[in-house]
Design a protein around this motif. Structure first.
Motif, PDB file in Angstrom:
ATOM      1  N   HIS A  84       0.836  -1.208   0.000  1.00  0.00           N
ATOM      2  CA  HIS A  84       0.000   0.000   0.000  1.00  0.00           C
ATOM      3  C   HIS A  84       0.867   1.253   0.000  1.00  0.00           C
ATOM      4  O   HIS A  84       0.608   2.204  -0.746  1.00  0.00           O
ATOM      5  CB  HIS A  84      -0.911  -0.023   1.222  1.00  0.00           C
ATOM      6  CG  HIS A  84      -1.956   1.043   1.208  1.00  0.00           C
ATOM      7  ND1 HIS A  84      -1.741   2.299   1.732  1.00  0.00           N
ATOM      8  CD2 HIS A  84      -3.232   1.058   0.718  1.00  0.00           C
ATOM      9  CE1 HIS A  84      -2.831   3.028   1.575  1.00  0.00           C
ATOM     10  NE2 HIS A  84      -3.740   2.310   0.974  1.00  0.00           N
ATOM     11  N   ASP A  85       1.925   1.256   0.818  1.00  0.00           N
ATOM     12  CA  ASP A  85       2.825   2.413   0.875  1.00  0.00           C
ATOM     13  C   ASP A  85       3.536   2.614  -0.454  1.00  0.00           C
ATOM     14  O   ASP A  85       3.734   3.754  -0.908  1.00  0.00           O
ATOM     15  CB  ASP A  85       3.845   2.231   1.992  1.00  0.00           C
ATOM     16  CG  ASP A  85       3.219   2.330   3.374  1.00  0.00           C
ATOM     17  OD1 ASP A  85       2.069   2.804   3.463  1.00  0.00           O
ATOM     18  OD2 ASP A  85       3.868   1.928   4.356  1.00  0.00           O
ATOM     19  N   THR A  86       3.942   1.510  -1.085  1.00  0.00           N
ATOM     20  CA  THR A  86       4.613   1.615  -2.379  1.00  0.00           C
ATOM     21  C   THR A  86       3.701   2.270  -3.411  1.00  0.00           C
ATOM     22  O   THR A  86       4.115   3.146  -4.179  1.00  0.00           O
ATOM     23  CB  THR A  86       5.032   0.222  -2.867  1.00  0.00           C
ATOM     24  OG1 THR A  86       5.948  -0.348  -1.929  1.00  0.00           O
ATOM     25  CG2 THR A  86       5.696   0.299  -4.236  1.00  0.00           C
ATOM     26  N   PHE A  87       2.442   1.854  -3.419  1.00  0.00           N
ATOM     27  CA  PHE A  87       1.483   2.449  -4.358  1.00  0.00           C
ATOM     28  C   PHE A  87       1.316   3.942  -4.092  1.00  0.00           C
ATOM     29  O   PHE A  87       1.305   4.757  -5.030  1.00  0.00           O
ATOM     30  CB  PHE A  87       0.137   1.740  -4.233  1.00  0.00           C
ATOM     31  CG  PHE A  87      -0.965   2.418  -4.993  1.00  0.00           C
ATOM     32  CD1 PHE A  87      -1.096   2.249  -6.361  1.00  0.00           C
ATOM     33  CD2 PHE A  87      -1.871   3.249  -4.332  1.00  0.00           C
ATOM     34  CE1 PHE A  87      -2.111   2.885  -7.064  1.00  0.00           C
ATOM     35  CE2 PHE A  87      -2.882   3.883  -5.034  1.00  0.00           C
ATOM     36  CZ  PHE A  87      -3.000   3.698  -6.398  1.00  0.00           C
ATOM     37  N   LEU A  88       1.181   4.325  -2.810  1.00  0.00           N
ATOM     38  CA  LEU A  88       0.990   5.737  -2.490  1.00  0.00           C
ATOM     39  C   LEU A  88       2.212   6.563  -2.886  1.00  0.00           C
ATOM     40  O   LEU A  88       2.077   7.667  -3.420  1.00  0.00           O
ATOM     41  CB  LEU A  88       0.702   5.895  -0.995  1.00  0.00           C
ATOM     42  CG  LEU A  88      -0.656   5.383  -0.502  1.00  0.00           C
ATOM     43  CD1 LEU A  88      -0.806   5.632   0.991  1.00  0.00           C
ATOM     44  CD2 LEU A  88      -1.803   6.042  -1.259  1.00  0.00           C
ATOM     45  N   LEU A  89       3.396   6.036  -2.628  1.00  0.00           N
ATOM     46  CA  LEU A  89       4.611   6.772  -2.985  1.00  0.00           C
ATOM     47  C   LEU A  89       4.700   6.956  -4.503  1.00  0.00           C
ATOM     48  O   LEU A  89       5.068   8.037  -4.981  1.00  0.00           O
ATOM     49  CB  LEU A  89       5.841   6.025  -2.466  1.00  0.00           C
ATOM     50  CG  LEU A  89       6.039   6.033  -0.948  1.00  0.00           C
ATOM     51  CD1 LEU A  89       7.207   5.136  -0.556  1.00  0.00           C
ATOM     52  CD2 LEU A  89       6.274   7.450  -0.431  1.00  0.00           C
ATOM     53  N   ASN A  90       4.358   5.917  -5.255  1.00  0.00           N
ATOM     54  CA  ASN A  90       4.377   6.037  -6.714  1.00  0.00           C
ATOM     55  C   ASN A  90       3.324   7.030  -7.197  1.00  0.00           C
ATOM     56  O   ASN A  90       3.555   7.776  -8.147  1.00  0.00           O
ATOM     57  CB  ASN A  90       4.143   4.673  -7.351  1.00  0.00           C
ATOM     58  CG  ASN A  90       5.322   3.734  -7.173  1.00  0.00           C
ATOM     59  OD1 ASN A  90       6.460   4.175  -6.995  1.00  0.00           O
ATOM     60  ND2 ASN A  90       5.069   2.437  -7.200  1.00  0.00           N
ATOM     61  N   THR A  91       2.167   7.039  -6.530  1.00  0.00           N
ATOM     62  CA  THR A  91       1.106   7.972  -6.915  1.00  0.00           C
ATOM     63  C   THR A  91       1.529   9.407  -6.645  1.00  0.00           C
ATOM     64  O   THR A  91       1.282  10.308  -7.455  1.00  0.00           O
ATOM     65  CB  THR A  91      -0.184   7.652  -6.154  1.00  0.00           C
ATOM     66  OG1 THR A  91      -0.562   6.296  -6.398  1.00  0.00           O
ATOM     67  CG2 THR A  91      -1.318   8.562  -6.611  1.00  0.00           C
ATOM     68  N   VAL A  92       2.162   9.629  -5.488  1.00  0.00           N
ATOM     69  CA  VAL A  92       2.662  10.971  -5.168  1.00  0.00           C
ATOM     70  C   VAL A  92       3.706  11.411  -6.190  1.00  0.00           C
ATOM     71  O   VAL A  92       3.712  12.559  -6.660  1.00  0.00           O
ATOM     72  CB  VAL A  92       3.250  10.995  -3.744  1.00  0.00           C
ATOM     73  CG1 VAL A  92       3.971  12.312  -3.482  1.00  0.00           C
ATOM     74  CG2 VAL A  92       2.150  10.791  -2.713  1.00  0.00           C
ATOM     75  N   ARG A  93       4.579  10.482  -6.555  1.00  0.00           N
ATOM     76  CA  ARG A  93       5.608  10.804  -7.544  1.00  0.00           C
ATOM     77  C   ARG A  93       4.979  11.169  -8.891  1.00  0.00           C
ATOM     78  O   ARG A  93       5.396  12.117  -9.553  1.00  0.00           O
ATOM     79  CB  ARG A  93       6.549   9.610  -7.713  1.00  0.00           C
ATOM     80  CG  ARG A  93       7.705   9.875  -8.690  1.00  0.00           C
ATOM     81  CD  ARG A  93       8.651   8.693  -8.730  1.00  0.00           C
ATOM     82  NE  ARG A  93       7.953   7.494  -9.166  1.00  0.00           N
ATOM     83  CZ  ARG A  93       8.512   6.280  -9.170  1.00  0.00           C
ATOM     84  NH1 ARG A  93       9.743   6.123  -8.729  1.00  0.00           N
ATOM     85  NH2 ARG A  93       7.826   5.241  -9.610  1.00  0.00           N
ATOM     86  N   GLU A  94       3.936  10.428  -9.296  1.00  0.00           N
ATOM     87  CA  GLU A  94       3.255  10.727 -10.549  1.00  0.00           C
ATOM     88  C   GLU A  94       2.551  12.089 -10.490  1.00  0.00           C
ATOM     89  O   GLU A  94       2.557  12.836 -11.471  1.00  0.00           O
ATOM     90  CB  GLU A  94       2.241   9.626 -10.853  1.00  0.00           C
ATOM     91  CG  GLU A  94       2.883   8.277 -11.167  1.00  0.00           C
ATOM     92  CD  GLU A  94       1.864   7.157 -11.243  1.00  0.00           C
ATOM     93  OE1 GLU A  94       0.663   7.470 -11.087  1.00  0.00           O
ATOM     94  OE2 GLU A  94       2.258   6.007 -11.441  1.00  0.00           O
ATOM     95  N   ALA A  95       1.953  12.390  -9.326  1.00  0.00           N
ATOM     96  CA  ALA A  95       1.272  13.684  -9.184  1.00  0.00           C
ATOM     97  C   ALA A  95       2.278  14.827  -9.266  1.00  0.00           C
ATOM     98  O   ALA A  95       2.027  15.853  -9.904  1.00  0.00           O
ATOM     99  CB  ALA A  95       0.515  13.731  -7.862  1.00  0.00           C
ATOM    100  N   ASN A  96       3.430  14.662  -8.612  1.00  0.00           N
ATOM    101  CA  ASN A  96       4.467  15.697  -8.666  1.00  0.00           C
ATOM    102  C   ASN A  96       5.009  15.851 -10.084  1.00  0.00           C
ATOM    103  O   ASN A  96       5.267  16.965 -10.544  1.00  0.00           O
ATOM    104  CB  ASN A  96       5.601  15.348  -7.704  1.00  0.00           C
ATOM    105  CG  ASN A  96       5.200  15.500  -6.250  1.00  0.00           C
ATOM    106  OD1 ASN A  96       4.282  16.253  -5.933  1.00  0.00           O
ATOM    107  ND2 ASN A  96       5.858  14.795  -5.362  1.00  0.00           N
ATOM    108  N   ALA A  97       5.184  14.715 -10.772  1.00  0.00           N
ATOM    109  CA  ALA A  97       5.675  14.782 -12.152  1.00  0.00           C
ATOM    110  C   ALA A  97       4.678  15.496 -13.043  1.00  0.00           C
ATOM    111  O   ALA A  97       5.052  16.278 -13.923  1.00  0.00           O
ATOM    112  CB  ALA A  97       5.954  13.367 -12.674  1.00  0.00           C
ATOM    113  N   ALA A  98       3.379  15.233 -12.822  1.00  0.00           N
ATOM    114  CA  ALA A  98       2.349  15.910 -13.617  1.00  0.00           C
ATOM    115  C   ALA A  98       2.367  17.413 -13.368  1.00  0.00           C
ATOM    116  O   ALA A  98       2.216  18.211 -14.301  1.00  0.00           O
ATOM    117  CB  ALA A  98       0.974  15.339 -13.278  1.00  0.00           C
ATOM    118  N   ALA A  99       2.554  17.808 -12.091  1.00  0.00           N
ATOM    119  CA  ALA A  99       2.618  19.231 -11.767  1.00  0.00           C
ATOM    120  C   ALA A  99       3.835  19.886 -12.407  1.00  0.00           C
ATOM    121  O   ALA A  99       3.762  21.023 -12.891  1.00  0.00           O
ATOM    122  CB  ALA A  99       2.651  19.415 -10.253  1.00  0.00           C
TER     123      ALA A  99
END
Length: 308
Positions: A84-99
């Motif tokens: 679950h933590d791995t998924f959240l970290l990847n999601t945060v990374r994707e959100a930051n990359a999109a920004a």
């Protein structure tokens, strides 16, 4: 139990990590796995205890069974939490990359265009300043206007970058509530973790109302000396905990006695958001604990990237 020692198969544990990632993808928070683990432990423990009635001398095997149960559930929860933590970290990374990509587009499309236009006007000024001196003032004015617009774009970009540093809507609302009630931080402690940009304003408004009513109940009815409220906002879910050290109450008795307007209201608000809520309290032990989870399907960066 016949072997007399805890046997937890590692191959099954490895499968749970993938399940944790899958559940996170579906917006199911880790708190649900914890609740399932508690229910599983209670059910299997009762079954083991019943088996001891027929064979009370088999204490060693009973202890081994309980130990295997506890270890298996613990290892599975740990593996699932890592997924679950791995998924959240990847999601945060994707959100930051999109920004970051959005910021790059803004700089290229708007700021870069204005700077290029100003440079072109200066080049034309150099070519015509001697042959057409009457156009000098016009071109200099155009350059100033373009640079002024560029400065405005820069200010807007800087404002967007600093937006996350400002106090969030939820935090400021809680602070105003505590101030209006003249409640000190030593009595009520509130924490908001994560980025409020991952939740829509209507969701934040509803979460504030639910948490506020729980705080009021703790202070007005439970006689609590200390109350803790924690709101964790992740890209795909929001989890809240409100806990006090008050007198506690019988949840089922209140629910069936027609005095559960507060519980019903909070439950309805959370369920309308697609979430789940759990009330835990006991008048004999004292203290009340409220936890609820709300799925968040839209977060910063989605609208930018999904429109491609």
């Amino acid at each position: 139990m016949r072997r007399g020692w805890a046997d937890v198969r590692g191959t099954l544990i490895q499968q749970v990590e993938g399940l944790g990632t899958e559940r996170a993808t579906q917006g199911i928070g880790g708190v649900h796995s914890l609740r399932a683990g508690v229910i599983l432990f209670d059910l299997v423990f009762d079954a083991l205890a019943e088996s001891m009635v027929a064979e009370p001398a088999e204490l060693d095997r009973f202890q081994a069974g309980v130990r295997a149960l506890q270890r298996g559930i613990g290892m599975r929860l740990e593996a699932g939490a890592l997924g679950h933590d791995t998924f959240l970290l990847n999601t945060v990374r994707e959100a930051n990359a999109a920004a970051q990509r959005q910021l790059a587009r803004e700089i290229h499309d708007h700021l870069g265009n204005h700077v290029s236009l100003a440079l072109r006007q200066l080049e034309l000024h150099e070519l015509t300043r001697e042959s057409s001196p009457e156009e000098v003032a016009v071109r200099i004015g155009a350059v100033k206007d373009t640079l002024t617009e560029s400065l405005g774009i820069i200010r807007d970009l800087v404002t967007q970058l600093r937006r996350a540093e400002r106090e969030g809507t939820l935090e400021s609302s809680f602070a105003a509530f505590l101030e209006s009630m003249e409640i000190t931080s030593s009595k009520v402690r509130i924490q908001v973790n994560g980025s409020e940009e991952w939740a829509t304003q209507p969701v934040l408004d509803e979460v504030f109302v639910v948490v506020r009513e729980c705080l009021r109940n703790s202070l007005a009815h439970a006689g609590a000396d200390h109350v803790l409220a924690v709101v964790d906002i992740a890209p795909h879910s929001l989890h809240a905990l409100i806990e006090d050290d008050g007198c506690g109450f019988d949840v089922s008795a209140v629910a069936t006695g027609g005095r559960a307007n507060g519980i019903a209201s909070a439950t309805e608000r959370v369920e309308l958001l697609g979430g789940t809520i759990l009330f835990t309290s006991c008048p004999d032990i004292g203290g009340t604990r409220v936890t609820f989870t709300v799925p968040l399907m839209d977060f910063a960066g989605d609208s930018v990237e999904s429109s491609k």
